[in-house]
Design a protein around this motif. Sequence first.
Motif, mmCIF file in Angstrom:
data_model
loop_
_atom_site.group_PDB
_atom_site.id
_atom_site.type_symbol
_atom_site.label_atom_id
_atom_site.label_comp_id
_atom_site.label_asym_id
_atom_site.label_seq_id
_atom_site.Cartn_x
_atom_site.Cartn_y
_atom_site.Cartn_z
ATOM 1 N N ARG A 18 -5.801 5.188 -8.283
ATOM 2 C CA ARG A 18 -5.602 5.339 -6.835
ATOM 3 C C ARG A 18 -6.655 4.552 -6.047
ATOM 4 O O ARG A 18 -6.374 4.037 -4.979
ATOM 5 C CB ARG A 18 -5.662 6.801 -6.433
ATOM 6 C CG ARG A 18 -4.473 7.567 -6.898
ATOM 7 C CD ARG A 18 -3.944 8.538 -5.874
ATOM 8 N NE ARG A 18 -2.721 9.125 -6.416
ATOM 9 C CZ ARG A 18 -1.516 8.675 -6.124
ATOM 10 N NH1 ARG A 18 -1.366 7.707 -5.280
ATOM 11 N NH2 ARG A 18 -0.453 9.218 -6.681
ATOM 12 N N SER A 68 1.223 3.977 -2.988
ATOM 13 C CA SER A 68 0.765 5.325 -2.644
ATOM 14 C C SER A 68 1.814 6.379 -2.953
ATOM 15 O O SER A 68 1.483 7.540 -3.219
ATOM 16 C CB SER A 68 0.396 5.402 -1.170
ATOM 17 O OG SER A 68 -0.733 4.618 -0.911
ATOM 18 N N ARG A 69 3.073 6.007 -2.906
ATOM 19 C CA ARG A 69 4.157 6.952 -3.192
ATOM 20 C C ARG A 69 4.291 7.262 -4.680
ATOM 21 O O ARG A 69 4.909 8.256 -5.056
ATOM 22 C CB ARG A 69 5.485 6.408 -2.662
ATOM 23 C CG ARG A 69 5.653 6.587 -1.173
ATOM 24 C CD ARG A 69 7.062 6.296 -0.739
ATOM 25 N NE ARG A 69 7.438 4.904 -0.902
ATOM 26 C CZ ARG A 69 7.281 3.959 0.024
ATOM 27 N NH1 ARG A 69 6.757 4.276 1.182
ATOM 28 N NH2 ARG A 69 7.655 2.732 -0.199
ATOM 29 N N TYR A 107 0.830 -1.201 0.000
ATOM 30 C CA TYR A 107 0.000 0.000 0.000
ATOM 31 C C TYR A 107 0.866 1.254 0.000
ATOM 32 O O TYR A 107 0.648 2.170 -0.782
ATOM 33 C CB TYR A 107 -0.934 -0.015 1.215
ATOM 34 C CG TYR A 107 -1.962 1.081 1.182
ATOM 35 C CD1 TYR A 107 -3.219 0.847 0.639
ATOM 36 C CD2 TYR A 107 -1.692 2.346 1.688
ATOM 37 C CE1 TYR A 107 -4.174 1.844 0.601
ATOM 38 C CE2 TYR A 107 -2.629 3.354 1.648
ATOM 39 C CZ TYR A 107 -3.878 3.099 1.103
ATOM 40 O OH TYR A 107 -4.808 4.106 1.058
ATOM 41 N N ASP A 108 1.849 1.273 0.884
ATOM 42 C CA ASP A 108 2.724 2.448 0.991
ATOM 43 C C ASP A 108 3.512 2.686 -0.296
ATOM 44 O O ASP A 108 3.650 3.818 -0.750
ATOM 45 C CB ASP A 108 3.681 2.308 2.173
ATOM 46 C CG ASP A 108 2.977 2.389 3.512
ATOM 47 O OD1 ASP A 108 1.822 2.849 3.565
ATOM 48 O OD2 ASP A 108 3.591 1.974 4.518
ATOM 49 N N ILE A 133 -5.654 0.847 -5.152
ATOM 50 C CA ILE A 133 -4.482 0.538 -4.328
ATOM 51 C C ILE A 133 -4.828 -0.400 -3.168
ATOM 52 O O ILE A 133 -4.128 -1.382 -2.925
ATOM 53 C CB ILE A 133 -3.800 1.828 -3.827
ATOM 54 C CG1 ILE A 133 -3.148 2.553 -5.002
ATOM 55 C CG2 ILE A 133 -2.766 1.519 -2.753
ATOM 56 C CD1 ILE A 133 -2.558 3.913 -4.659
#
Length: 49
Positions: free
Chosen positions: A37, A23-24, A19-20, A40
């Motif tokens: 988005r 997200s970046r 997820y991280d 995700i």
Amino acid sequence: MLNELVTKYRAWKKYRATYDELSRLSTRELNDLGISRADIGTIARDAMR
């Protein structure tokens, strides 16, 4: 019982990492991968398996 807890913790860590990382990424990078988005969370959940 401890095994189950460890397994769930590892799955959660994999979810968070996925997820991280996604997200970046910029919206353009996500689009290049064919990901929105909104997807995700679903993709991160699928990575847990």
